[in-house]
Design a protein around this motif. Structure first.
Motif: not given
Ligand SMILES: Nc1ncnc2c1ncn2[C@@H]1O[C@H](COP(=O)(O)OP(=O)(O)OP(=O)(O)O)[C@@H](O)[C@H]1O
Ligand SMILES: Cc1ncc(C[n+]2csc(CCOP(=O)(O)O)c2C)c(N)n1
Ligand SMILES: [Mg+2]
Ligand SMILES: [Mg+2]
Ligand SMILES: [Mg+2]
Length: 323
Positions: A96, A99-100
């Motif tokens: 995550d 992806q951020e």
């Protein structure tokens, strides 16, 4: 996430730029430019050197790393079209979070109508983003550091010292709501692409972007142009809220703080009017801060007028390798 899957997850579904003949998915990307000069630049950001958990969220790590690179395209007088990202991912970073980082880059890429066309993914010990940006500029219209001429006005866009002040606030955990402006300037710098695009009618202009601090960048223009840059400290544009901090902090941040990603440049008095119009048109504050002089023995250096005296403006910004 497994490497192939990761690359799939960041592959764009379409490309915005018609010049992209091949993007992600082969051994390399292909861009086709005919009437324009191609600009290529690369800057790297490393965890605990350019950002830390305290100063930058994953989204802003991506955003800032791409912004720093686009800023170099602006400093050449061009527009950014595509980018490649080499990422070193330590094991403790989650899917995550990675992806951020890409979300941060993609947001800025959308603003400038840029495409992600390639890169590389490896595991390692410190989160590192190495970005290559491709840009374009009208043939023979690039703005070199070497283009300053005797009698030119020295100018800067925006205000200086904001990013370093933001970094200070983030590291000291000061009341960041009151100082949110500075924190934003540190985390989300806006490269001056719109301004340089509006400056296309200007015949000659030297430009450099403020990554290390104008104490460095003014010297770089002086050295490349083999002339002397004289800067008046009292004319350097600074935010009013910077007055909450000490004079010494203000001087340090404005001259050597760096990472403002504003532009410092020189232009003839005759063309200043065109520059002012471009500035107005794009909502870009511009301030005259000095003059270019020809002083044989001192050419190649920058000087600053402060407290009624001229002093050598020593290169004092951030340097990675200390001699
Ligand atoms: N390791 C390297 N190999 C080849 N060329 C390099 C290397 N490091 C820097 N350069 C080149 O040196 C010149 C100056 O680079 P520099 O990184 O100082 O400029 P900048 O990107 O404007 O500054 P900053 O890195 O502070 O944003 C550029 O032409 C750059 O491509
Ligand atoms: C956590 C943290 N500590 C310190 C700094 C300050 N800093 C790092 S690199 C640099 C100059 C530009 O680098 P480059 O020459 O690589 O473009 C500056 C001013 C930061 N941003 N984050
Ligand atoms: Mg660089
Ligand atoms: Mg630069
Ligand atoms: Mg740079």
């Amino acid at each position: 996430m497994e490497e192939f899957k990761f690359i799939q997850s960041i592959t764009p579904k379409y490309y915005r730029q018609p010049s992209i003949v091949k993007g992600i998915g082969d051994d390399a990307a292909i861009i086709r430019h005919q009437q324009v000069d191609t600009i290529m630049t690369m800057d790297t950001m490393v965890e605990s050197v350019h950002f830390s958990e305290k100063t930058t969220t994953p989204y802003h790590i991506g955003y800032r790393a791409l912004a720093a690179n686009i800023s170099d395209i602006a400093a050449m007088g061009g527009t950014a079209t595509a980018y490649l990202v080499s990422i070193v991912i330590p094991e403790r970073w989650t899917d995550d979070q990675i992806q951020e980082i890409y979300r941060g880059m993609m947001a800025l890429a959308q603003t400038f109508h840029m495409d992600l066309i390639g890169g590389d993914t490896v595991s390692g010990t410190a989160l590192t983003l190495s970005i290559t940006v491709i840009g374009a500029v009208q043939k023979d219209k690039a703005r070199y550091r070497s283009q300053a001429k005797k009698g030119d006005v020295v100018f800067v866009t925006g205000t200086l010292g904001d990013s370093a002040c933001g970094l200070h606030i983030l590291l000291q955990e000061k009341d960041s709501e009151h100082y949110q402006y500075f924190v934003d300037r540190h985390q989300q710098p806006m490269p001056r692409i719109a301004f340089v695009e509006a400056c296309q009618g200007i015949k000659r202009m030297a430009l450099n972007d403020v990554s290390d601090g104008i104490a460095n960048e003014a010297n770089e223009i002086a050295a490349a142009s083999k002339l002397l840059l004289e800067i008046d400290y009292n004319k350097i544009p600074m935010q009013d809220k910077l007055n909450d901090f000490s004079e010494q902090q203000r001087i340090n941040w404005a001259l050597s703080g760096g990472e403002d990603f504003e532009l410092i440049g020189t232009i003839s008095e005759e063309e200043w009017d065109i520059l002012e119009k471009a500035a107005k048109h794009t909502n870009t504050p511009v301030t005259k801060i000095g003059t270019v002089k020809d002083r044989t023995s001192k050419n190649g250096t920058a000087w600053i007028y402060h407290d009624n005296q001229y002093k050598r403006l020593e290169k004092s910004g951030y340097t990675h390798l200390k001699g």
